[in-house]
Design an enzyme around this catalytic site. Structure first.
Site, mmCIF file in Angstrom:
data_model
loop_
_atom_site.group_PDB
_atom_site.id
_atom_site.type_symbol
_atom_site.label_atom_id
_atom_site.label_comp_id
_atom_site.label_asym_id
_atom_site.label_seq_id
_atom_site.Cartn_x
_atom_site.Cartn_y
_atom_site.Cartn_z
ATOM 1 N N LYS A 22 52.693 35.146 19.404
ATOM 2 C CA LYS A 22 54.000 35.043 18.662
ATOM 3 C C LYS A 22 54.052 33.820 17.579
ATOM 4 C CE LYS A 22 57.515 35.269 21.632
ATOM 5 N NZ LYS A 22 58.027 34.938 22.767
ATOM 6 N N ARG A 92 60.330 29.186 22.959
ATOM 7 C CA ARG A 92 59.847 30.289 23.330
ATOM 8 C C ARG A 92 58.612 30.124 23.581
ATOM 9 N NH1 ARG A 92 60.814 33.831 17.736
ATOM 10 N NH2 ARG A 92 60.831 35.626 19.185
ATOM 11 N N GLY A 101 57.878 40.081 28.242
ATOM 12 C CA GLY A 101 58.638 39.616 29.329
ATOM 13 C C GLY A 101 58.415 39.110 30.473
ATOM 14 N N MET A 103 56.922 35.701 30.460
ATOM 15 C CA MET A 103 57.337 34.271 30.622
ATOM 16 C C MET A 103 58.771 34.249 29.835
ATOM 17 S SD MET A 103 53.645 32.583 30.052
ATOM 18 C CE MET A 103 53.507 33.405 28.498
ATOM 19 N N ARG A 336 54.738 42.156 16.461
ATOM 20 C CA ARG A 336 53.229 42.163 17.135
ATOM 21 C C ARG A 336 52.830 43.721 17.180
ATOM 22 N NH1 ARG A 336 56.175 40.842 22.663
ATOM 23 N NH2 ARG A 336 57.362 42.699 22.700
ATOM 24 N N HIS A 454 32.033 60.392 48.169
ATOM 25 C CA HIS A 454 31.908 61.631 48.063
ATOM 26 C C HIS A 454 32.931 62.300 47.375
ATOM 27 C CE1 HIS A 454 32.246 65.984 49.421
ATOM 28 N NE2 HIS A 454 30.940 66.057 48.873
ATOM 29 N N ARG A 560 23.601 69.597 39.920
ATOM 30 C CA ARG A 560 23.015 69.334 41.318
ATOM 31 C C ARG A 560 23.096 70.634 41.875
ATOM 32 N NH1 ARG A 560 27.545 65.607 40.387
ATOM 33 N NH2 ARG A 560 26.714 63.516 40.619
ATOM 34 N N ARG A 616 18.585 69.412 38.737
ATOM 35 C CA ARG A 616 17.736 68.508 39.762
ATOM 36 C C ARG A 616 17.552 69.391 40.996
ATOM 37 N NH1 ARG A 616 21.048 63.695 42.073
ATOM 38 N NH2 ARG A 616 22.190 65.306 43.250
ATOM 39 N N SER A 762 15.747 60.787 33.313
ATOM 40 C CA SER A 762 17.312 60.572 33.328
ATOM 41 C C SER A 762 17.550 59.376 34.488
ATOM 42 C CB SER A 762 17.790 61.945 33.840
ATOM 43 O OG SER A 762 19.207 61.913 33.949
ATOM 44 N N GLY A 764 19.312 57.583 37.118
ATOM 45 C CA GLY A 764 20.059 57.881 38.337
ATOM 46 C C GLY A 764 20.917 56.568 38.464
ATOM 47 N N THR A 765 22.073 56.187 37.737
ATOM 48 C CA THR A 765 22.411 54.681 38.086
ATOM 49 C C THR A 765 23.121 54.359 39.365
ATOM 50 O OG1 THR A 765 24.172 55.312 36.480
ATOM 51 C CG2 THR A 765 22.197 53.904 35.603
ATOM 52 N N ASN A 766 23.736 55.404 39.768
ATOM 53 C CA ASN A 766 24.362 55.246 41.239
ATOM 54 C C ASN A 766 23.208 54.504 42.169
ATOM 55 O OD1 ASN A 766 26.460 56.255 39.973
ATOM 56 N ND2 ASN A 766 26.481 58.498 41.148
ATOM 57 N N ASP A 767 22.131 55.462 42.405
ATOM 58 C CA ASP A 767 21.011 54.968 43.283
ATOM 59 C C ASP A 767 20.488 53.954 42.705
ATOM 60 O OD1 ASP A 767 20.877 56.656 45.626
ATOM 61 O OD2 ASP A 767 20.445 58.303 44.531
ATOM 62 N N CYS A 829 22.505 59.933 33.862
ATOM 63 C CA CYS A 829 23.463 61.060 34.719
ATOM 64 C C CYS A 829 24.192 60.320 35.816
ATOM 65 C CB CYS A 829 22.559 62.255 34.954
ATOM 66 S SG CYS A 829 21.561 61.729 36.341
ATOM 67 N N TYR A 849 20.999 60.768 25.175
ATOM 68 C CA TYR A 849 22.202 61.272 25.770
ATOM 69 C C TYR A 849 22.658 60.474 26.962
ATOM 70 C CZ TYR A 849 19.810 63.546 29.338
ATOM 71 O OH TYR A 849 19.044 63.996 30.622
HETATM 72 P P1 ADP Z 1 59.905 37.712 24.577
HETATM 73 O O1 ADP Z 1 58.696 37.204 24.285
HETATM 74 O O2 ADP Z 1 60.277 37.838 26.001
HETATM 75 O O3 ADP Z 1 60.196 38.847 23.716
HETATM 76 P P2 ADP Z 1 61.189 35.692 22.697
HETATM 77 O O4 ADP Z 1 60.653 34.388 22.496
HETATM 78 O O5 ADP Z 1 60.814 36.914 21.651
HETATM 79 O O6 ADP Z 1 60.890 36.367 24.164
HETATM 80 O O7 ADP Z 1 62.731 35.876 22.758
HETATM 81 C C1 ADP Z 1 63.627 36.743 23.150
HETATM 82 C C2 ADP Z 1 64.662 37.073 22.160
HETATM 83 O O8 ADP Z 1 65.346 35.539 22.140
HETATM 84 C C3 ADP Z 1 64.233 37.522 20.706
HETATM 85 O O9 ADP Z 1 64.021 38.897 20.680
HETATM 86 C C4 ADP Z 1 65.358 36.986 19.814
HETATM 87 O O10 ADP Z 1 66.328 37.871 19.894
HETATM 88 C C5 ADP Z 1 65.902 35.657 20.568
HETATM 89 N N1 ADP Z 1 65.578 34.696 19.766
HETATM 90 C C6 ADP Z 1 64.442 33.939 20.014
HETATM 91 N N2 ADP Z 1 64.367 32.926 19.287
HETATM 92 C C7 ADP Z 1 65.482 32.750 18.474
HETATM 93 C C8 ADP Z 1 65.972 32.048 17.135
HETATM 94 N N3 ADP Z 1 65.362 31.237 16.594
HETATM 95 N N4 ADP Z 1 67.078 32.660 16.852
HETATM 96 C C9 ADP Z 1 67.993 33.535 17.465
HETATM 97 N N5 ADP Z 1 67.503 34.326 18.317
HETATM 98 C C10 ADP Z 1 66.360 33.834 19.051
HETATM 99 MG MG MG Z 2 20.461 59.844 43.240
HETATM 100 MG MG MG Z 3 60.267 38.542 21.966
#
Ligand code: ADP
Ligand code: MG
Ligand code: MG
Length: 873
Positions: A22, A92, A101, A103, A336, A454, A560, A616, A762, A764-767, A829, A849
């Site tokens: 981030k 953040r 989501g 942390m 991201r 098996h 086989r 085989r 060939s 036979g990496t299991n064995d 194989c 192969y």
């Molecule tokens: P997560 O990693 O769970 O997506 P974020 O750090 O992105 O958490 O924060 C979640 C939401 O909080 C963001 O999508 C944004 O809408 C809001 N947020 C975070 N920082 C700010 C900021 N500086 N101003 C306004 N909204 C913010």
């Molecule tokens: Mg074998």
């Molecule tokens: Mg976010």
């Protein structure tokens, strides 16, 4: 002195390990001039150091934070805690690998009883100021003070009911003032301290909470699930607040630059007017389609669209973007690389090549080969899965989704299938005896056995869903029940298996069929152009062979022959052969089997056309073909006209203490040469027939379990004798190759000798793995999980080639083998042939192969291409 804190303008996307995903992307967006609220990032190193210092923020770090904060305050022209016009920030988290989501985030930090008035005055909006304050107490209470969320949520709900408000946008300033007071009381009651009023204190507490959130249980579980190290730490981002809750000219949203589920090149996302932060995803209000933003906030929408396109061009990949509109003005808060389904991944990658944004190599590298599995097998409908009742979890032994009625014996499975039912075969473990029952089933569930049991191997070969090793299940094949805690299911009950996750569900779940579109074909063609390794398949029926060819197999690397003896009309003859007391009797039974086996080879050769086929010769110990259940023994005794006790005695004699190291492979041929003689005759007669029909077949005859050159010499002599015989009898010469499996460490170490007699190797990496580690394939499931949990093994060596040990033996065998025979053909194989990392290793070894089960052929093709791009020779 080490720098622990970086202003956004000091960073870039290159600094991800230090600034987290981030932080690095906020810095990058700042660097390229996008509207990002100012801020700074505390590094992941600081987080690690925090833990090393015994969970303490040390002086130097505190000073560096203070320094960056005051720089930011100077830029903004006002300060944190300033009563008249307070600066507010968000705190953040942001790890190196995105953990959506997982942390926590705190918004509106800097508000207190005094500054809230200042905010109300400068914004001229009381409602907004108190809404923001109650949000701060709520989030701070949850994340920092660890007060259960519902204590706040229930008060908000109560307020809404009181006021008859459908949504929190219907609440007014006074309502939020009330809520602020009520929330403060909750804090006092739960922590025996007032809500901290000093913004500097709030800030430090929030930073610590983010550091700590790195180790909260859900974050740990997520990392374990996704193979992310616990030692990376998270960065902390502190950023000036912008407000989407300032009224109807404001809002907040989340969008993908393309559709993450289908890949369609169209902005995809959601948006809420007069809302802040997580409101969009929290489900409190139903967000609107991003399209509607066009009407509600036309200018900001236009600008956002442009920025989204720019970001995609800049990062050259689909982006997942968070933004806020503050009184009509757009601010970027996050970008991201967007997570996507396998289908979307293919579409996006191929489209981007066609748009000129990325190269074919990049497109091929972007696909995770294992994800292709999702496309080749049916899958559960995602929505339906959320509501499904989980019974237990086993190993994800073979991909796909299956839902059907449970049956506990192969016979009942076959019967139910014949009645038109969809069957899930439930067994403690399967044996070759169960094959017909497995063929009749849509899915297989076993309580015992690992990923190479098996059940697992056969199911993967058939492309059937299988969950193995569900050890919590109590299965009684006699009573026809499976039990776990309070749940007890009997024959005919419905369950659903998810072979991708190992989950077992109660009842029916809707499934979706696999779809292979044109873009899949395009991407695979690019992969084929790039790869060096050839890809063959492990198949022993015309049906599997045809499937594999459809998926792009260029030959059979392992046919086989033992499975061919399990069909109903053959197993009896096979058993008669095994139980024969004299060579004569044995030869008689074999003579009956020969034409059946020959016809199998004819059928497979026909499907494969001119592609090479490695066959085989018989490998498993003979007692695997004999019955173990009392009823089966009785029936067999009747068929063979011997007494039950006599038959039991013979079965006992054939049983071995350690069958994996026992009388099997080429050892069988040393004792009973007539078995291999029959098989070679069948192969050569089949090849002759095809030659006469105008095909060009070169059978590759493979002798298993060689450890000593003299074994190979002995068996090869016998094979050659039959080949000459068939040549004389038919008057035709058919080309052939004779080779061996390298699956015993001794063979690898003496490969220079072995290659003098063998035209191909060939692996036979299991064995080979079993014998190198000394781990029994059939029992290792029990402790390998423990080994992985305790960090003794990073990966299951039966799934991914152990390069250091097993790999070293392979390397030695390749080197020595080529010294003796420069045109030695080299392949693999074992089950590893379909594992991407193992395929990469085979590329590095310079094998010709890899061979894997039909459904893994596309995965191997892609993995081979990726290896060739990463490691050009
Ligand atoms: P997560 O990693 O769970 O997506 P974020 O750090 O992105 O958490 O924060 C979640 C939401 O909080 C963001 O999508 C944004 O809408 C809001 N947020 C975070 N920082 C700010 C900021 N500086 N101003 C306004 N909204 C913010
Ligand atoms: Mg074998
Ligand atoms: Mg976010």
């Amino acid at each position: 002195m080490k720098q622990y804190v970086y202003a956004f303008r000091e960073g870039s996307s290159e600094m991800k390990p230090l600034l987290g995903g981030k932080g690095a992307n906020l810095a990058e967006m700042t660097r390229i001039g996008l509207p990002v609220p100012g801020g700074f990032t505390i590094t992941t190193e600081a987080c690690i150091e925090y833990y090393e210092q015994g969970n303490m923020i040390w002086d130097d770090l505190r000073q560096q934070i203070g320094q960056k904060l005051s720089e930011m305050e100077t830029e903004m022209g006002h300060q944190l805690g300033e009563v008249k016009n307070p600066l507010l920030v968000s705190v953040r988290s942001g790890a190196v690998v995105s953990m959506p989501g997982m942390m926590d985030t705190i918004l509106n930090l800097g508000l207190n009883d005094e500054t809230v008035q200042g905010l109300a005055n400068t914004s001229g909006n009381q409602r907004f100021a108190f809404d923001s304050y109650r949000r701060l107490i709520q989030m701070f209470g949850d994340v920092v003070l660890e007060i259960p969320k519902y204590k706040f949520d229930s008060l908000l709900e109560k307020k809404k009911t009181e006021k008859g408000a459908a949504s929190d946008t219907d609440l007014v300033a006074e309502d939020f003032m009330d809520l602020v007071e009520a929330f403060k009381k909750v804090v006092q009651k739960e922590t025996r301290k007032p809500f901290p009023q000093d913004p500097q204190v709030q800030l430090m507490m929030a930073v610590e909470a983010v550091f700590k959130s790195w180790n909260n249980p859900r974050a740990r579980v997520y990392r374990e699930h996704n193979d992310i190290s616990h030692h990376l730490g998270t960065a902390v981002n502190i950023q000036v607040m912008v407000f989407g809750n300032m009224g109807n000219d404001s809002g907040t949203g989340v969008a993908f630059t393309r559709n993450p589920s289908t890949g369609e090149n169209k902005l995809y996302g959601e948006f809420l007017v007069n809302a802040q932060g997580e409101d969009v995803v929290a489900g409190i209000r139903t967000p609107k389609d991003i399209e509607e933003m066009k009407n509600l906030l036309p200018e900001a929408y236009q600008q956002f669209k442009e920025v989204a396109q720019l970001l995609e061009k800049h990062y050259r990949d689909m982006q997942d973007i968070e933004f806020t509109v503050n009184r009509g003005k757009l601010f970027m808060l996050q970008t991201r690389t967007g997570k996507r389904t396998a289908q979307a991944a293919i579409q996006v990658a191929v489209d981007m090549v066609e748009e000129g944004l990325i190269t074919k190599e990049e497109a091929v590298l972007r696909m995770n080969p294992s994800d292709l599995d999702q496309l080749l097998h049916p899958t559960f409908d995602e929505k339906a899965l959320e509501e499904a009742a989980l019974i237990t979890k086993g190993l994800p032994a073979s991909s796909g989704a299956a839902c059907g009625k449970i049956y506990f014996t192969p016979e009942e499975a076959v019967n139910a299938h014949a009645r038109g039912e969809i069957v899930i075969l439930v067994r403690n473990e399967t044996s070759p005896e169960d094959i017909e029952g497995m063929v009749a089933s849509a899915g297989i569930l076993t309580a015992k056995g690992g990923m190479t049991s098996h059940a697992a191997v056969v199911a993967r070969g058939m492309g059937k869903c299988c969950v193995s090793g569900a050890g919590e299940l109590n299965i009684s094949e006699q009573e026809k029940t499976m039990k776990i805690e309070a749940i007890s299911l009997t024959e005919g009950d419905f369950i659903s298996l998810d072979g991708n996750t190992g989950c077992v569900y109660h009842g029916k779940i809707a499934t979706r069929e696999a779809r292979l579109g044109g873009r899949f074909v395009t991407l695979m063609e690019w992969a084929d152009d790039l790869r060096k390794l050839k890809v063959r398949t492990n198949a022993d029926t015309p049906r599997d062979s045809a499937k594999a060819v459809e998926f792009g197999a260029e030959g059979i690397g392992l046919c086989r022959t033992e499975h061919m003896f399990f069909e109903e009309n053959r197993i009896a003859v096979m058993r008669r052969m095994i139980l024969s007391r004299t060579e004569d009797a044995r030869r008689k039974a074999l003579a009956e089997l020969m034409p059946m086996q020959r016809d199998d080879f004819v059928a497979i050769f026909k499907v494969m056309g001119d592609r090479p086929v490695t066959i085989r010769l018989l490998d498993p110990p003979l007692h695997e073909f004999l019955p173990t259940a009392e009823a089966d023994i009785q029936r067999l005794a009747g068929e063979l006209d011997v007494s039950v006790s006599q038959l039991k005695e013979t079965v006992r004699e054939l049983a071995e203490v350690n069958p994996m190291l026992g009388h099997r492979g080429c050892r069988l041929a040393v004792t009973y040469p007539e078995i291999y003689e029959m098989q070679v005759q069948a192969i050569m007669e089949a090849a002759t027939q095809l030659k006469r029909e105008g095909h060009h077949v070169i059978p590759e005859i493979m002798i298993p379990l060689i450890g000593e050159i003299k074994e190979l010499q002995y068996v090869k002599e016998l094979v050659l004798k039959v080949i000459r015989q068939v040549g004389n009898d038919t008057g035709e010469t058919v080309p052939y190759l004779i080779g061996t499996m390298i699956e015993i460490p001794r063979a690898a170490i003496t490969a220079d000798d072995i290659a003098k007699e063998a035209e191909f190797f060939s692996f036979g990496t299991n064995d080979l793995t079993q014998m190198t580690y000394g781990f029994s394939r059939d029992d290792a499931g029990k402790f390998i999980k423990e080994y992985r949990d305790k960090g003794i093994l990073e990966k299951d060596p039966f799934q991914q080639i152990d390069r250091r040990g097993v790999g070293e033996l392979m390397k030695t065998a390749v080197k020595l083998g080529l010294e003796s025979r420069s045109d030695l053909k080299l392949g693999i194989c074992g089950e590893h042939g379909g594992d991407p990392s193992s395929v990469e290793f085979c590329h590095l070894l310079g094998l010709d192969y890899v061979s894997c089960s039909p459904f893994r052929v596309p995965i191997a093709r892609l993995a081979a291409a990726q290896a060739a791009i990463r490691y050009p020779s």
